[in-house]
Enzyme design. Structure first.
Site, mmCIF file in Angstrom:
data_model
loop_
_atom_site.group_PDB
_atom_site.id
_atom_site.type_symbol
_atom_site.label_atom_id
_atom_site.label_comp_id
_atom_site.label_asym_id
_atom_site.label_seq_id
_atom_site.Cartn_x
_atom_site.Cartn_y
_atom_site.Cartn_z
ATOM 1 N N LYS A 1 46.287 -4.658 62.088
ATOM 2 C CA LYS A 1 45.798 -3.400 62.680
ATOM 3 C C LYS A 1 46.827 -2.313 62.397
ATOM 4 C CE LYS A 1 47.396 -3.415 67.562
ATOM 5 N NZ LYS A 1 48.735 -3.696 67.377
ATOM 6 N N ASP B 1 53.837 20.799 79.363
ATOM 7 C CA ASP B 1 53.887 19.896 78.222
ATOM 8 C C ASP B 1 52.781 18.869 78.374
ATOM 9 O OD1 ASP B 1 55.954 20.867 76.688
ATOM 10 O OD2 ASP B 1 57.453 20.012 78.033
ATOM 11 N N PHE C 1 55.448 -4.393 63.044
ATOM 12 C CA PHE C 1 55.173 -3.065 62.484
ATOM 13 C C PHE C 1 56.393 -2.574 61.726
ATOM 14 C CE2 PHE C 1 55.376 1.525 62.661
ATOM 15 C CZ PHE C 1 54.093 1.886 62.311
ATOM 16 N N ALA D 1 57.737 0.873 59.201
ATOM 17 C CA ALA D 1 57.363 2.227 58.799
ATOM 18 C C ALA D 1 56.742 2.217 57.407
ATOM 19 C CB ALA D 1 58.588 3.129 58.825
ATOM 20 N N GLN D 2 57.118 1.189 56.586
ATOM 21 C CA GLN D 2 56.576 1.141 55.242
ATOM 22 C C GLN D 2 55.115 0.701 55.260
ATOM 23 O OE1 GLN D 2 59.794 -0.170 55.834
ATOM 24 N NE2 GLN D 2 60.556 1.813 55.049
#
Lengths: 552, 680
Positions: free
Chosen positions: B388, B300, B369, B371-372
């Site tokens: 950023k 992995d 931060f 998610a939208q």
């Protein structure tokens, strides 16, 4: 020309000729046994015998075909000898004794061609041609067929089919042995070997006596005798007889013929497994061991001590002056290395160590290069053993040509290498323990022991050459040697075909940098060492009481 | 750097400590029972020889006869000792584990209390802080920190929780905090700890395929030598040199491969032990052998080849922004960002431009931060807004504030993506103007030393394939950097399974690690499937090994152990057979030089007398077993190299060495033995 120069020249010519011929011949054999096309005459044979030539066989079927064919061969040859007096071309010979007939039948069908009888005074022309010569072809073809089936085991993946025995057998005769032996016979007739159907001629000697010299179809039989590594001579004296081996060049040509197919088969092997380097490696081992042995025998015979031998320049007792010491030694080494067993000199008269080397040649198990077919499959089994031991040392499950060597494979290979030593050692021990065995010995002491050891080494390994001196036409030796020949031929075939079946069923492991390389000089050295170690460790005690006790 | 290319030395444990000698000797004597010895045909033959020679010595007592008999018994004893020592080393470990198991009491969900040993699959138990988990199972309710040091030796606690890939718990481990409800999945006597005990004790050891094949070869060699010696007597009698039975027995024992025959099972046990020492449990010896054969290694990407997180490696300013200005802005925008990526930006600014992190900015408002928005940043008191985030989100934000985005930005973003990195755009809005300051280059960081290890693997003929969910381009770039041979990008469990099947059809054995339930089919299909101990029960059951440290890189060590196991067997077999040459040169002249003085020429070692020669060979044959026990337990030296190089080296040491050493050894022993009155 000095004897040494002649020796080098003969060896050089032989090596050059074999080097030139083995490649096209090996390629030809690969083509013969892989093409799907049948010749018309082969179709005729298949139809007559009732064989479906386009169906391949699984290994048990292939094996059953080999065994059934050989059994019929033994029975027919036995019968032919027993009733020859009522058949044409009998030349007034009587029926052969049952013991001798059994021994001879087995001997020729197993490609051993041990002769407990004297050829010219026992067998009529019909037995010679329809019996012995036919088996010279067929027994050789059986050996080649089995070898090809074994190669297919390595070459194929995930199949249970090893080919069709009847097709392989027929093709080995029609496309290989017959054409080659016709050429060989013609060359020998040109060289002075007799070929007629007469009963023989009377001749007046210089001293005024009359001598009867039997003739016969010698050249035709001689060619297949060498080519098929059979070795059964028309005459009792075999190729030392002036009608069988008239000149040095004919004798050298015979050596060429007997080495021809066994040394070309590694090429066939390389072609069929798709990696010619693998064939080169096997050839390298065979050629290396053979050259060393030829060198040793020649050296032992040339430097023999004693006033008489020093005056003669070499140990010339039992050797023909027209051949000389080097050619005799070359022939002796080649014939024992190839399971041929024909002779142009008497091995019994060799120096103890020279004779011991000839004996050891057979004890190698007839793998360097061995009999037609049997030499290759014997060497491949030894390669399996070598790869197993050394392969562990690279940290992987051992594999040869991408075939993993597990429990079943090693069982079969182990039993294979066990078979002939068991036959030879038990045979020799029984012979020395029983009065019936000891009474046939000509010599006493170590040389006598060598005679018995030689007989069983010869029979067990299907060589057929004799250490003259042993009176082998006795019930004990006819029976015991006959058994040794049968078991020594067919038990290994059973094991090696089973092994081939296992291998063919496997897939193929990918080749990586971690794979044990079986085409490099290192492997050639390793395999040679394994052959020598296996033989050395098995036979050292017995040899020490025979040739070593006598010769050191 | 985390535990990457660590070649952790095996725990300092002497091969044979004083307190192990006693039990080992007792074990060796117990193993003299012929029924036990039947499993080792070679040693059984020695046992029979010992019995015979003892009877002979009793019937006709001579010093020579008794010495031969005595040394033959010692040979059998030494052979047993090798195995007993190997087994003894696991026993102490097993005892500790067993103590933990027997004293545990299980609290069932319905309030009853039963002994842990009586639990059945499907039982549900409650384990509270301070209690020992009574059996293997899955957490179905709750979350807890668990001390697994009893089985892993690792003292840092791990989190176990219901659902997901961290739900499996192991019996014998201790809950440190909170309370969990566990459904038992193992039958009594078949728990992980039970298997581990059986494993370290060597009780469950079954012969592996290679070992069986080797045993067959050794048996057939034994038969060959038995034949050679048995048939020798009639030949010797004919030659007028009939041999005493004791001498023939001595010859047989010297010739048959006693050395490897004695050490074979010890080598196998020690190989397992080496795995256990590295905290790997193999469920079968077969898997350990298969590890040596592995041709393809699936690894992995995340956590194995790369560190788990991306790191900022470069600031790429655009539109005339200064490098330092950008670094400053990037640092400010990341101060409140506690993700590893965010912290790495601060670290880069400090390392490259000497900007110290400001611990608190009065009046600044941090924008987390979401998610939208897909960006984070800070609103400074001077009115500057720094953001950023993903390139698309940032350029959208800049445009929405009326700024323009130069094409340079998208070129830079594409260049970073193309090289396998992740671009992070940085923008600044000041009043009514907004502009992109630059792009931060985030990169997957390949663990140090990986390239060297992959080169090593390549030399051993092992192909490495990196498995990742990344897209093909990113995956290729990382693969190139790490030196991996191939990649499987955007991999689904089905893709993995298909890849394994494809490799296997091509004749390669496949090794992989996994921990999730969706890894289970691939783990089961792989020839060597190493499940992480942190993984799910399904993964652990599908694999054939469990790594207690849950370190995926350990696969490389497992392969080395597998190879070393096979090499040790092969080397000692070669050594054992090579020894026979010298023994022949010692014994044959001793037997026959009386009848044939010429054979004294074979006495190249110039041994002092026939009795001394035979005795010396027998003594050497016995002592070499003891001398090689440490080597068998430790394994022969293994350095990754091509097969040709390894073969050349091992053939030289164990083949040629095996021929030469006994000549020297037998001669030395002869010098001592010849001092005995009545032998010289």
């Amino acid at each position: 020309m000095s004897a040494a120069a002649a020796g080098w020249l003969q060896f050089g010519v032989l090596v050059a000729a074999l080097a030139v011929v083995h490649r096209p011949l090996g390629d030809h054999m690969a083509q013969v046994f892989t093409t799907p096309r049948h010749w018309r005459v082969e179709r005729l044979v298949h139809r007559t015998v009732g064989v479906d030539a386009d169906t391949e066989q699984r290994w048990p079927t292939y094996l059953r075909s080999v065994l059934a064919f050989s059994l019929v061969g033994v029975l027919l040859l036995y019968a032919l000898q027993r009733v020859q007096q009522w058949l044409p071309l009998d030349n007034g010979r009587a029926a052969v004794e049952p013991g001798s007939a059994w021994n001879t039948a087995v001997s020729f069908v197993t490609n051993t061609n041990w002769q407990g009888y004297s050829g010219e005074s026992t067998m009529g022309h019909l037995v010679q041609m329809a019996g012995l010569a036919v088996q010279n072809f067929l027994s050789a073809a059986v050996g080649i067929a089995v070898a090809i089936a074994v190669i297919r085991g390595f070459a194929r993946t995930k199949t249970d089919r090893l080919g069709n025995f009847w097709v392989d057998l027929t093709r080995a005769v029609t496309r290989l042995l017959l054409p080659l032996s016709v050429v060989g016979a013609l060359v020998m007739v040109l060289g002075g070997v007799v070929q007629n159907l007469g009963s023989g001629t009377g001749a007046s000697t210089l001293a005024g006596a009359t001598q009867f010299v039997p003739g016969g179809p010698v050249a035709s039989q001689e060619a297949i005798k060498e080519l098929g590594t059979n070795g059964g001579g028309f005459y009792n004296a075999n190729a030392a007889h002036p009608f069988e081996g008239p000149t040095a060049w004919v004798s050298l040509f015979q050596v060429f013929l007997l080495l021809l197919i066994p040394l070309a088969l590694p090429r066939t092997f390389g072609r069929m497994v798709g990696d010619r380097r693998q064939g080169w490696a096997i050839l390298g081992v065979m050629a290396g061991l053979a050259s060393a042995s030829i060198g040793l025998v020649t050296w032992f015979e040339a430097r023999a001590g004693g006033t008489a031998t020093q005056l003669a320049g070499a140990a010339m007792e039992g050797k023909e002056v027209r051949f000389g010491e080097p050619l005799s030694a070359l022939y002796a080494a080649a014939t024992t290395l190839t399971s041929t067993g024909s002779v142009n000199s008497m091995h019994d008269s060799y120096t103890a160590l020279g004779g011991g080397t000839v004996l050891a040649n057979m004890m190698l198990g007839e793998v360097a290069p061995g009999g037609v077919g049997s030499g290759l499959y014997g060497m491949l089994v030894l390669a399996v053993v070598a790869v197993f031991v050394a392969g562990l040392m690279v940290g992987r499950t051992p594999e040869y040509l991408g075939k993993r060597l597990g429990r079943r494979e090693m069982t079969l290979a182990s039993l294979y290498i066990l078979t002939t030593p068991a036959l030879v050692l038990i045979g020799a021990a029984v012979a020395m323990a029983l009065p019936a065995g000891r009474d046939s010995l000509l010599n006493t002491g170590p040389h006598g022991l060598s005679e018995a050891l030689y007989a069983f080494a010869s029979a067990g390994n299907n060589n057929g050459s004799a250490f003259a001196g042993l009176s082998a036409n006795t019930p004990f030796y006819n029976t015991a040697l006959g058994l040794a020949m049968v078991i020594g031929r067919y038990l290994p075939i059973v094991l090696v075909l089973a092994l081939a079946g296992r291998l063919a069923a496997q897939g193929r492991t990918a080749v990586t940098a971690g794979t044990f390389p079986t085409h490099r000089p290192l492997f050639v050295g390793l395999l040679s060492a394994v052959v020598l170690v296996v033989v050395g460790l098995t036979y050292f005690p017995a040899l020490s009481l025979g040739p070593l006790a006598e010769g050191l | 750097m985390t535990a990457v290319a660590e070649h952790r030395p095996a725990p300092a444990r002497s091969l044979l400590s004083a307190d192990q000698v006693g039990p080992a000797l007792a074990g060796a004597v117990r193993k003299l029972d012929p029924r036990t010895l039947l499993r080792q045909p070679v040693i059984f033959v020695v046992w029979v020889g010992s019995v015979f020679s003892t009877v002979l010595a009793v019937a006709d007592p001579t010093l020579f006869g008794w010495l031969i008999a005595g040394w033959l018994w010692l040979t059998v004893l030494f052979a047993n000792l090798a195995e007993a020592i190997a087994e003894g080393r696991g026993k102490a470990q097993a005892a500790t584990l067993r103590r933990a198991r027997t004293t545990t009491v299980a609290h069932l969900l319905d309030g009853r209390e039963v002994p842990a040993a009586g639990l059945q699959p499907g039982d549900t138990v409650v384990v509270a802080a301070g209690q020992t988990i009574p059996g293997d199972g899955d957490v179905i309710e709750g979350i807890a920190s668990v001390d697994e040091s009893a089985i892993t030796g690792e003292s840092a606690p791990v989190i176990r929780e219901s659902g997901g890939d961290r739900s499996a718990v192991t019996g014998g481990t201790t809950v440190l905090s909170d309370r969990i409800v566990v459904t038992i999945t193992s039958k009594p006597g078949e728990t992980f700890v039970d298997r581990m005990i059986a494993l370290v004790e060597g009780a469950a050891r079954q012969k592996t395929p290679n070992e069986i094949a080797l045993n067959i070869l050794l048996s057939s060699l034994t038969i060959v030598f038995l034949l050679a010696v048995v048939t020798l007597q009639p030949l010797a009698t004919y030659s007028g040199a009939e041999q005493p039975l004791a001498v023939l027995i001595a010859l047989v024992v010297c010739l048959i491969p006693t050395t490897i025959g004695s050490l074979l099972s010890a080598i196998g046990i020690a190989g397992m032990d080496r795995l256990v020492q590295r905290n790997v449990l193999a469920m079968s010896g077969r898997a350990v052998e298969a590890a040596g054969d592995v041709g393809t290694l699936l690894l992995d990407k995340t956590g194995t080849i790369t560190l788990g997180n991306r790191e900022a490696v470069e600031f790429l300013p655009v539109g005339g922004t200064g490098e330092k200005e950008m670094a400053d802005a990037a640092q400010l925008a990341s101060l409140a960002d506690q993700t590893p990526e965010g912290r790495s930006v601060v670290v880069l600014a400090k390392n490259e431009f000497g900007l110290r992190a400001r611990s608190d900015l009065p009046g600044a408002r941090f924008v987390p931060f979401t998610a939208q928005t897909r960006m984070s940043g800070v609103d400074l008191p001077d009115g500057r807004q720094l953001r950023k985030g993903a390139a698309g989100a940032i350029t959208g934000w800049v445009r929405s504030l009326g700024g323009s985005v130069p094409s340079e930005v998208s070129r830079t973003v594409d260049a970073i993506s193309g090289s396998g990195g992740t671009p992070l755009a940085l923008a600044c809005a000041d009043g009514d103007s907004a502009r992109v300051l630059g792009v931060i280059h985030l990169k997957d960081v390949v663990k140090t030393g990986m390239r060297e290890r992959f080169d090593e693997l390549r030399r051993m003929g092992i192909r490495t394939v990196m498995i990742t969910g990344d897209n093909e381009r990113t995956a290729r770039a990382i693969a190139a950097e790490a030196g991996v041979d191939d990649v499987l990008a955007e991999a689904t469990p089905e893709d993995k399974l298909a890849l394994i099947r494809r490799e296997q059809d091509g004749g390669r054995l496949v090794a992989m690690t996994g921990d999730g339930t969706n890894d289970a089919p691939a783990l089961a299909q792989a020839d060597v499937g190493v499940a992480m101990n942190t993984g799910t029960t399904a993964a652990k059951e599908a694999g054939n090994m469990v790594d207690l440290d849950s370190n995926p890189t350990k696969l490389i060590e497992i392969i080395a152990i597998g190879k070393q196991l096979l090499i040790t067997r092969g080397s000692l077999t070669t050594f054992s057979i090579a020894n026979d040459l010298a023994k022949y040169f010692a014994i044959l002249p001793a037997m026959f030089a009386g009848a044939f003085p010429a054979l004294d020429a074979l006495n190249v070692m110039r041994l002092s007398s026939p009795e001394s020669a035979i005795l010396s060979a027998v003594i050497f044959n016995a002592l070499i077993i003891v001398a090689l026990v440490p080597l068998a337990l430790r394994g022969v030296r293994y350095t990754p190299a091509s097969a040709s190089a390894m073969l050349r080296r091992n053939l030289l040491i164990y083949g040629v060495g095996g021929v030469v050493l006994p000549f020297v050894g037998i001669k030395l022993i002869d010098l001592l033995v010849s001092l005995l009155p009545g032998i010289a």
